[in-house]
Design an enzyme around this catalytic site. Sequence first.
Site, mmCIF file in Angstrom:
data_model
loop_
_atom_site.group_PDB
_atom_site.id
_atom_site.type_symbol
_atom_site.label_atom_id
_atom_site.label_comp_id
_atom_site.label_asym_id
_atom_site.label_seq_id
_atom_site.Cartn_x
_atom_site.Cartn_y
_atom_site.Cartn_z
ATOM 1 N N HIS A 36 -15.256 6.436 9.343
ATOM 2 C CA HIS A 36 -14.125 5.549 9.013
ATOM 3 C C HIS A 36 -12.913 5.936 9.847
ATOM 4 C CE1 HIS A 36 -11.934 2.858 6.090
ATOM 5 N NE2 HIS A 36 -10.962 3.395 6.817
ATOM 6 N N HIS A 43 -9.527 4.144 12.553
ATOM 7 C CA HIS A 43 -8.793 2.968 13.066
ATOM 8 C C HIS A 43 -8.382 3.267 14.507
ATOM 9 C CE1 HIS A 43 -8.355 0.890 9.137
ATOM 10 N NE2 HIS A 43 -8.529 2.117 8.695
ATOM 11 N N GLN A 51 -6.830 -6.830 8.100
ATOM 12 C CA GLN A 51 -5.873 -5.902 7.479
ATOM 13 C C GLN A 51 -4.925 -6.573 6.481
ATOM 14 O OE1 GLN A 51 -4.576 -2.174 8.363
ATOM 15 N NE2 GLN A 51 -4.041 -2.883 6.316
ATOM 16 N N HIS A 80 -12.502 -1.707 3.022
ATOM 17 C CA HIS A 80 -11.448 -0.930 2.379
ATOM 18 C C HIS A 80 -11.400 -1.461 0.944
ATOM 19 C CE1 HIS A 80 -10.325 0.017 6.457
ATOM 20 N NE2 HIS A 80 -9.361 0.816 6.039
ATOM 21 N N GLU A 112 -8.079 0.844 -2.432
ATOM 22 C CA GLU A 112 -7.268 1.967 -1.932
ATOM 23 C C GLU A 112 -5.925 1.880 -2.650
ATOM 24 O OE1 GLU A 112 -6.598 2.223 2.268
ATOM 25 O OE2 GLU A 112 -5.826 4.268 2.133
ATOM 26 N N ASP A 140 -10.139 8.462 9.172
ATOM 27 C CA ASP A 140 -9.230 7.336 8.955
ATOM 28 C C ASP A 140 -8.162 7.205 10.044
ATOM 29 O OD1 ASP A 140 -8.440 5.035 7.646
ATOM 30 O OD2 ASP A 140 -7.552 6.038 5.917
HETATM 31 FE FE FE2 Z 1 -8.865 2.845 6.692
#
Ligand code: FE2
Length: 423
Positions: A57, A59, A152, A210, A213, A309
Amino acid sequence: MFDLLVKNANLPDGTRGVDIACAGGTIRAVERGIGAEAARVIDASGRLVTPPFVDPHFHMDAALSLGRPRMNVSGTLLEGIALWGELKRIQTVDEIVERALAYCDIAVSMGIGAVRSHVDTCDDSLTGVQALLEVRGKVRDYLDLQLVAFPQDGVFRDPTAMENTVRALDMGVDVVGGIPHFERSMADGAASVRALCEIAAERGLMVDMHCDESDDPMSRHVETLAYETQRLGLQGRVAGSHLTSMHSMDNYYVSKLIALMAESELRVIPNPLINIMLQGRHDSYPKRRGQTRVRELRDAGMLVGFGSDCVRDPWYSLGRADMLDVAAMGLHVGQLSSREDMRWCFDAVTVNSAAIMGLENYGLSVGCEANFVLLQAPGTIEAIRLRATRLAVVRKGKVIAETPASVTTLSLHHRPAVLDPGA
Ligand code: FE2
């Protein structure tokens, strides 16, 4: 005659003192005392050889962008998302490619062999998607990069996100992502899970969302994710990333939920460094840790892999692509302190994450691709304890990164002159 022979290595399963012989990019033998010649011989001297670290995971479209266009002052997830929105409007394909390639260099040097990166699909030009598809091709020889189409700003909340997410998949992005807790309502969140899982089922793709979270114990989209996984026959192909609300959920509810998740063979991807930093921000004291229920999910039979992440981006200023750092944080926050638990934390950044990504020919068995890392530590627990130096990183039988051992020379009376922490 082999291309590469590693002598006297310890393996993550506790095997000690074996040789690993590689030829033609694959592992040809793993046994004691291989006598054959090799073009290159590395003496592991009883140190650990592991399959590469796997980051399930990340970005990469945001990595190394810290400070552009400004810093995240509050340090919260929401300011991070807002800041990322500002950066998205001004960054170019070339800029993202350059940063991503720089990150891949760091990742390789730290022994990472595969990364699953989410890529934002909430911009009509799909700048990040274009950039990371280019990067995926450029790094193919030394890093497996799997991309997740990640809306996102919410696949329904953003007016063109659904169309752009589908376009990204058409362009070759590998996995379907989502962010149900960021949609406008619980109902929209649930509907987004359903719609995105249906897209994955139609296309034969994996899903990685996701999911929840949040510290809100009522954020229960993981239930819908598990339900849709079963309804659509996606068992084993769906991952819930973060799942932090589970930390705060009612225990009775969780006892039902975990069984449902296990039935669905849901994969679980906590991101310990980021969530210990971001969760609990609305709490005074006591502050919740915000890591999902790693031990309970593992014990219910689910595959759990720790992700990193973020590295130097709008959400997290730190990080250095060190999956041992990720494992150590997951271990601490989850109180996974028995010998068995600590060894499992090493699996969570190697074999478990490789299985979640569906990597083929991963491992140290004969016939596997000759990808591995020599660490300055004798075993997995010591590797985590020391965040051990990656002495050599091997890809397809070739050494692609080397770092000198971390050794200190002492000048003290009556004490050893050289201190090797990984001996
Ligand atoms: Fe993430």
